[in-house]
Write a protein that holds these residues in place. Structure first.
Motif, PDB file in Angstrom:
ATOM      1  N   GLY A  96       0.795  -1.238   0.000  1.00 34.66           N
ATOM      2  CA  GLY A  96       0.000   0.000   0.000  1.00 34.66           C
ATOM      3  C   GLY A  96       0.817   1.273   0.000  1.00 34.66           C
ATOM      4  N   THR A  97       2.142   1.145   0.170  1.00 35.15           N
ATOM      5  CA  THR A  97       2.960   2.359   0.210  1.00 35.15           C
ATOM      6  C   THR A  97       3.999   2.348  -0.902  1.00 35.15           C
ATOM      7  OG1 THR A  97       4.577   1.442   1.740  1.00 35.15           O
ATOM      8  CG2 THR A  97       2.670   2.540   2.720  1.00 35.15           C
ATOM      9  N   ILE A  98       4.562   3.518  -1.129  1.00 40.12           N
ATOM     10  CA  ILE A  98       5.421   3.749  -2.289  1.00 40.12           C
ATOM     11  C   ILE A  98       6.670   2.863  -2.270  1.00 40.12           C
ATOM     12  CG2 ILE A  98       6.752   5.633  -1.235  1.00 40.12           C
ATOM     13  CD1 ILE A  98       5.321   5.962  -4.707  1.00 40.12           C
ATOM     14  N   GLY A  99       7.085   2.437  -1.071  1.00 38.80           N
ATOM     15  CA  GLY A  99       8.263   1.579  -0.950  1.00 38.80           C
ATOM     16  C   GLY A  99       8.089   0.235  -1.643  1.00 38.80           C
ATOM     17  N   THR A 100       6.845  -0.159  -1.893  1.00 36.83           N
ATOM     18  CA  THR A 100       6.599  -1.472  -2.504  1.00 36.83           C
ATOM     19  C   THR A 100       5.970  -1.332  -3.889  1.00 36.83           C
ATOM     20  OG1 THR A 100       4.498  -1.578  -1.306  1.00 36.83           O
ATOM     21  CG2 THR A 100       6.371  -2.727  -0.328  1.00 36.83           C
ATOM     22  N   LEU A 101       6.330  -0.278  -4.576  1.00 38.54           N
ATOM     23  CA  LEU A 101       5.844  -0.073  -5.942  1.00 38.54           C
ATOM     24  C   LEU A 101       6.168  -1.303  -6.787  1.00 38.54           C
ATOM     25  CD1 LEU A 101       4.576   2.397  -7.417  1.00 38.54           C
ATOM     26  CD2 LEU A 101       6.856   2.876  -8.296  1.00 38.54           C
ATOM     27  N   ASN A 102       5.170  -1.781  -7.553  1.00 40.88           N
ATOM     28  CA  ASN A 102       5.321  -3.028  -8.301  1.00 40.88           C
ATOM     29  C   ASN A 102       5.215  -2.781  -9.810  1.00 40.88           C
ATOM     30  OD1 ASN A 102       5.310  -5.663  -9.214  1.00 40.88           O
ATOM     31  ND2 ASN A 102       3.203  -6.067  -8.568  1.00 40.88           N
ATOM     32  N   PRO A 103       6.350  -2.758 -10.515  1.00 40.39           N
ATOM     33  CA  PRO A 103       6.334  -2.443 -11.955  1.00 40.39           C
ATOM     34  C   PRO A 103       5.448  -3.371 -12.769  1.00 40.39           C
ATOM     35  CG  PRO A 103       8.591  -2.588 -11.115  1.00 40.39           C
ATOM     36  CD  PRO A 103       7.699  -3.026 -10.001  1.00 40.39           C
ATOM     37  N   LYS A 104       5.366  -4.647 -12.357  1.00 39.96           N
ATOM     38  CA  LYS A 104       4.528  -5.600 -13.088  1.00 39.96           C
ATOM     39  C   LYS A 104       3.047  -5.214 -13.005  1.00 39.96           C
ATOM     40  CE  LYS A 104       6.756  -9.245 -14.711  1.00 39.96           C
ATOM     41  NZ  LYS A 104       6.634  -9.619 -16.137  1.00 39.96           N
ATOM     42  N   GLY A 105       2.652  -4.735 -11.852  1.00 38.20           N
ATOM     43  CA  GLY A 105       1.260  -4.302 -11.683  1.00 38.20           C
ATOM     44  C   GLY A 105       0.964  -3.093 -12.549  1.00 38.20           C
ATOM     45  N   ILE A 106       1.893  -2.165 -12.558  1.00 31.64           N
ATOM     46  CA  ILE A 106       1.711  -0.969 -13.387  1.00 31.64           C
ATOM     47  C   ILE A 106       1.636  -1.355 -14.860  1.00 31.64           C
ATOM     48  CG2 ILE A 106       2.863   1.152 -14.144  1.00 31.64           C
ATOM     49  CD1 ILE A 106       3.699   1.484 -11.169  1.00 31.64           C
ATOM     50  N   GLU A 107       2.468  -2.327 -15.236  1.00 30.43           N
ATOM     51  CA  GLU A 107       2.468  -2.801 -16.614  1.00 30.43           C
ATOM     52  C   GLU A 107       1.105  -3.389 -17.005  1.00 30.43           C
ATOM     53  OE1 GLU A 107       5.784  -5.483 -17.479  1.00 30.43           O
ATOM     54  OE2 GLU A 107       4.505  -6.457 -18.968  1.00 30.43           O
ATOM     55  N   TYR A 108       0.495  -4.134 -16.072  1.00 29.10           N
ATOM     56  CA  TYR A 108      -0.818  -4.725 -16.377  1.00 29.10           C
ATOM     57  C   TYR A 108      -1.833  -3.639 -16.747  1.00 29.10           C
ATOM     58  CZ  TYR A 108      -5.431  -6.753 -15.806  1.00 29.10           C
ATOM     59  OH  TYR A 108      -6.744  -7.119 -16.022  1.00 29.10           O
ATOM     60  N   TYR A 109      -1.911  -2.599 -15.916  1.00 28.46           N
ATOM     61  CA  TYR A 109      -2.908  -1.554 -16.198  1.00 28.46           C
ATOM     62  C   TYR A 109      -2.513  -0.737 -17.426  1.00 28.46           C
ATOM     63  CZ  TYR A 109      -4.915  -3.101 -11.854  1.00 28.46           C
ATOM     64  OH  TYR A 109      -5.481  -3.891 -10.885  1.00 28.46           O
ATOM     65  N   ASN A 110      -1.217  -0.565 -17.658  1.00 29.11           N
ATOM     66  CA  ASN A 110      -0.791   0.094 -18.898  1.00 29.11           C
ATOM     67  C   ASN A 110      -1.250  -0.701 -20.113  1.00 29.11           C
ATOM     68  OD1 ASN A 110       0.453   2.557 -18.386  1.00 29.11           O
ATOM     69  ND2 ASN A 110       2.377   1.566 -17.765  1.00 29.11           N
ATOM     70  N   ASN A 111      -1.071  -2.020 -20.067  1.00 33.88           N
ATOM     71  CA  ASN A 111      -1.495  -2.860 -21.189  1.00 33.88           C
ATOM     72  C   ASN A 111      -3.000  -2.763 -21.424  1.00 33.88           C
ATOM     73  OD1 ASN A 111       1.092  -3.741 -21.573  1.00 33.88           O
ATOM     74  ND2 ASN A 111       0.825  -5.656 -20.411  1.00 33.88           N
ATOM     75  N   LEU A 112      -3.757  -2.832 -20.325  1.00 33.26           N
ATOM     76  CA  LEU A 112      -5.218  -2.757 -20.449  1.00 33.26           C
ATOM     77  C   LEU A 112      -5.640  -1.415 -21.048  1.00 33.26           C
ATOM     78  CD1 LEU A 112      -8.172  -3.597 -19.922  1.00 33.26           C
ATOM     79  CD2 LEU A 112      -7.855  -2.945 -17.524  1.00 33.26           C
ATOM     80  N   ILE A 113      -5.091  -0.359 -20.518  1.00 25.19           N
ATOM     81  CA  ILE A 113      -5.457   0.984 -20.997  1.00 25.19           C
ATOM     82  C   ILE A 113      -5.078   1.138 -22.476  1.00 25.19           C
ATOM     83  CG2 ILE A 113      -4.887   3.450 -20.785  1.00 25.19           C
ATOM     84  CD1 ILE A 113      -4.544   2.840 -17.688  1.00 25.19           C
ATOM     85  N   ASN A 114      -3.898   0.662 -22.836  1.00 24.02           N
ATOM     86  CA  ASN A 114      -3.470   0.791 -24.233  1.00 24.02           C
ATOM     87  C   ASN A 114      -4.349  -0.031 -25.174  1.00 24.02           C
ATOM     88  OD1 ASN A 114      -1.510   2.534 -23.409  1.00 24.02           O
ATOM     89  ND2 ASN A 114       0.135   0.992 -23.388  1.00 24.02           N
ATOM     90  N   GLU A 115      -4.729  -1.217 -24.710  1.00 26.33           N
ATOM     91  CA  GLU A 115      -5.609  -2.067 -25.526  1.00 26.33           C
ATOM     92  C   GLU A 115      -6.969  -1.389 -25.728  1.00 26.33           C
ATOM     93  OE1 GLU A 115      -4.599  -4.820 -26.917  1.00 26.33           O
ATOM     94  OE2 GLU A 115      -6.478  -5.758 -27.576  1.00 26.33           O
ATOM     95  N   LEU A 116      -7.473  -0.768 -24.677  1.00 25.73           N
ATOM     96  CA  LEU A 116      -8.752  -0.054 -24.795  1.00 25.73           C
ATOM     97  C   LEU A 116      -8.640   1.076 -25.812  1.00 25.73           C
ATOM     98  CD1 LEU A 116      -9.699   0.148 -21.004  1.00 25.73           C
ATOM     99  CD2 LEU A 116     -11.018  -1.043 -22.770  1.00 25.73           C
ATOM    100  N   LEU A 117      -7.600   1.878 -25.657  1.00 27.57           N
ATOM    101  CA  LEU A 117      -7.458   3.043 -26.530  1.00 27.57           C
ATOM    102  C   LEU A 117      -7.244   2.618 -27.981  1.00 27.57           C
ATOM    103  CD1 LEU A 117      -5.375   5.409 -24.231  1.00 27.57           C
ATOM    104  CD2 LEU A 117      -7.824   5.513 -24.742  1.00 27.57           C
ATOM    105  N   ALA A 118      -6.512   1.514 -28.162  1.00 27.31           N
ATOM    106  CA  ALA A 118      -6.298   1.013 -29.521  1.00 27.31           C
ATOM    107  C   ALA A 118      -7.624   0.620 -30.163  1.00 27.31           C
ATOM    108  CB  ALA A 118      -5.350  -0.178 -29.495  1.00 27.31           C
ATOM    109  N   ASN A 119      -8.614   0.315 -29.323  1.00 26.15           N
ATOM    110  CA  ASN A 119      -9.939  -0.048 -29.822  1.00 26.15           C
ATOM    111  C   ASN A 119     -10.940   1.098 -29.688  1.00 26.15           C
ATOM    112  OD1 ASN A 119     -10.126  -3.077 -30.632  1.00 26.15           O
ATOM    113  ND2 ASN A 119      -8.716  -2.962 -28.897  1.00 26.15           N
ATOM    114  N   ASN A 120     -10.407   2.265 -29.429  1.00 28.21           N
ATOM    115  CA  ASN A 120     -11.244   3.460 -29.373  1.00 28.21           C
ATOM    116  C   ASN A 120     -12.249   3.437 -28.218  1.00 28.21           C
ATOM    117  OD1 ASN A 120     -11.758   5.946 -30.298  1.00 28.21           O
ATOM    118  ND2 ASN A 120     -13.156   5.315 -31.941  1.00 28.21           N
TER     119      ASN A 120
END
Ligand code: GBH
Length: 455
Positions: A96-120
């Motif tokens: 829950g805090t910044i010390g445990t930032l998880n790049p893989k988690g951020i990547e998941y939401y980046n992928n989802l958001i990009n897939e959505l936008l690619a489909n308008n």
């Protein structure tokens, strides 16, 4: 209120650019509960403790952690312009805090958001749909005043990483449920029983968290990204049981205890002693604390006055009301949900009047059944509720900008596990690959979207 107007089907169209969407939430669909560095949340703990019907859990759910591309295909087929989903706090920050930032988690939401936008399809992102990182519950969760800064830290991470592409943010989904069901009657995580004091503290900290994050966005992100930040509140319509003045007053009081508890501080007259209230509120109102109000609406209650005495220390008993259903309203698979379409129109009108014509998004609306493929009751429900929303726009001039159907697909229905189905798409939970199949309501909803209303 004449009955004729209530029963009439209104032919007409929604405004151009009306946002049509479908909604889900992280714990209800993602699965992957401990994958790639995700930390546990209070819903992992709650379900693993066997608190759910048939000991079910969201460990796999709809497997959207792996199958988000399929989800986007389903959205595409519906023809929606928007997808409302939530971010799992502990997936991007394990404790829950910044010390445990998880790049893989951020990547998941980046992928989802990009897939959505690619489909308008535009993302509408909820920051908190009930899954607090377990680590933060250990220090008291939403009862702890320090949670406000922690939530702001989490929000900053989300705005920083996703704000370039996400233009609609929702801070909280249904804080009433977090407060009353989580800390009042304890049927939802974290399952703390503190109905007379704790619930008021929880609500207070949630309101402060919302406002802090709204200002964080204003001060540091708005000029660059130009998005909107709102909060989603849930409310049933409350219809007086009789025309008696006590019951009419009780129904109005019931709305204020439910929606006003959260909305008055943010959209209305603030709080605390009246002279302070007047002076602070006059300015705060002009400064604003939310760009829109998100409304989750499913049902109506009748309300009558009922003196509950003084033997209880409870938010519930404090109201002096009873809230039965009318026997005229059709039952559904959920005992809290009966079908009464005109309640949506009346509630939208109440919000317009009390909060001076705010921008509203209906961020959830839908109905449960046993999972029939030809889901006639869902088809009727969507048609009639959406028609009442159209009347609110056309006849009452309510500023509704969008509608997100709950839900895109069958999913983990909190305490009821997988027993109650709300999906436009059927999901087979007995098969590992969790196949998705469109129900009849996909056609119904897609046609409303395509026509942008009713010809
Ligand atoms: C929404 O809540 C939620 O945002 C969404 O996640 C959920 O899947 C959807 O509804 C369908 O339920 O346990 O008997 O005390 C809607 C408002 C508030 C309705 C809590 C059910 C629980 C009643 N919900 N309420 S009970």
């Amino acid at each position: 209120e004449d009955l004729e107007e209530r029963d009439m089907f209104y032919k007409g169209l929604f405004p151009p650019n009306f946002a049509w969407g479908a909604a889900t939430s992280a714990y209800q669909i993602e699965g992957g509960w401990n994958e790639d560095g995700k930390g546990p949340s209070i819903w992992d703990d709650f379900s693993h403790a066997g608190k759910i019907a048939y000991q079910q859990t969201g460990d796999v759910a709809c497997d959207s952690y792996h199958q988000y591309k399929k989800d986007v295909e389903m959205l595409k087929k519906l023809g929606v312009s928007h997808y409302r989903f939530s971010i799992a706090w502990s997936r991007i920050m394990a404790n829950g805090t910044i010390g445990t930032l998880n790049p893989k988690g951020i990547e998941y939401y980046n992928n989802l958001i990009n897939e959505l936008l690619a489909n308008n399809i535009q993302p509408m992102v909820t920051l908190y749909h009930w899954d607090l990182p377990s680590a933060l519950q250990k220090t008291g969760g939403w009862k702890d005043p320090a949670i406000v800064d922690k939530f702001a830290e989490y929000a900053r991470v989300c705005f920083t990483h996703f704000g370039d592409r996400v233009k609609l943010w929702i801070t909280f989904n249904e804080p009433f449920v977090v407060s009353w069901l989580g800390y009042g009657i304890a049927v939802m995580a974290p399952g703390v029983y503190d109905p007379g004091v704790g619930v008021y503290q929880v609500t207070h900290h949630i309101i402060k968290s919302h406002v802090k994050v709204y200002h964080l966005y204003n001060d540091h992100f708005r000029s660059r990204y130009n998005g909107k930040v709102g909060i989603t509140l849930d409310c049933d319509w409350k219809e007086p049981l009789t025309d008696n003045a006590l019951d009419r007053y009780a129904a109005e009081r019931s709305l204020k205890f439910k929606l006003g508890w959260f909305a008055d501080p943010i959209f209305g007259n603030g709080d605390y002693p009246s002279v302070m209230k007047r002076y602070i509120a006059r300015k705060s109102k002009l400064q604003g604390a939310s760009d829109f109000i998100g409304l989750n609406h499913y049902t109506t209650n009748l309300v009558n006055h009922k003196d509950k005495g003084i033997g209880w220390h409870s938010y519930d008993a404090n109201q002096d009301t009873d809230t039965p259903f009318s026997p005229c309203w059709n039952r559904t698979r959920s005992n809290w949900l009966r079908v009464n379409p005109w309640g949506l129109r009346k509630l939208l009108r109440w919000i317009k009047e009390r909060y001076r014509d705010p921008v509203v998004y209906v961020t959830e609306n839908g109905v449960s059944d046993d999972g029939e493929m030809d889901d006639v009751s869902r088809q009727t429900y969507y048609t009639r509720y959406i028609n009442e929303m159209l009347k609110a726009i056309k006849l009452d001039n309510v500023d509704v900008r969008g509608y997100m159907a709950w839900s895109l697909m069958d999913n983990f229905e909190w305490g009821s596990g997988f027993t109650q189905k709300f999906g436009l798409y059927h999901v087979d939970f007995d098969i590992d690959s969790r196949p998705r199949t469109p129900k009849g309501s996909v056609t119904t909803y897609a046609k409303i979207i395509q026509d942008n209303g009713f010809h």
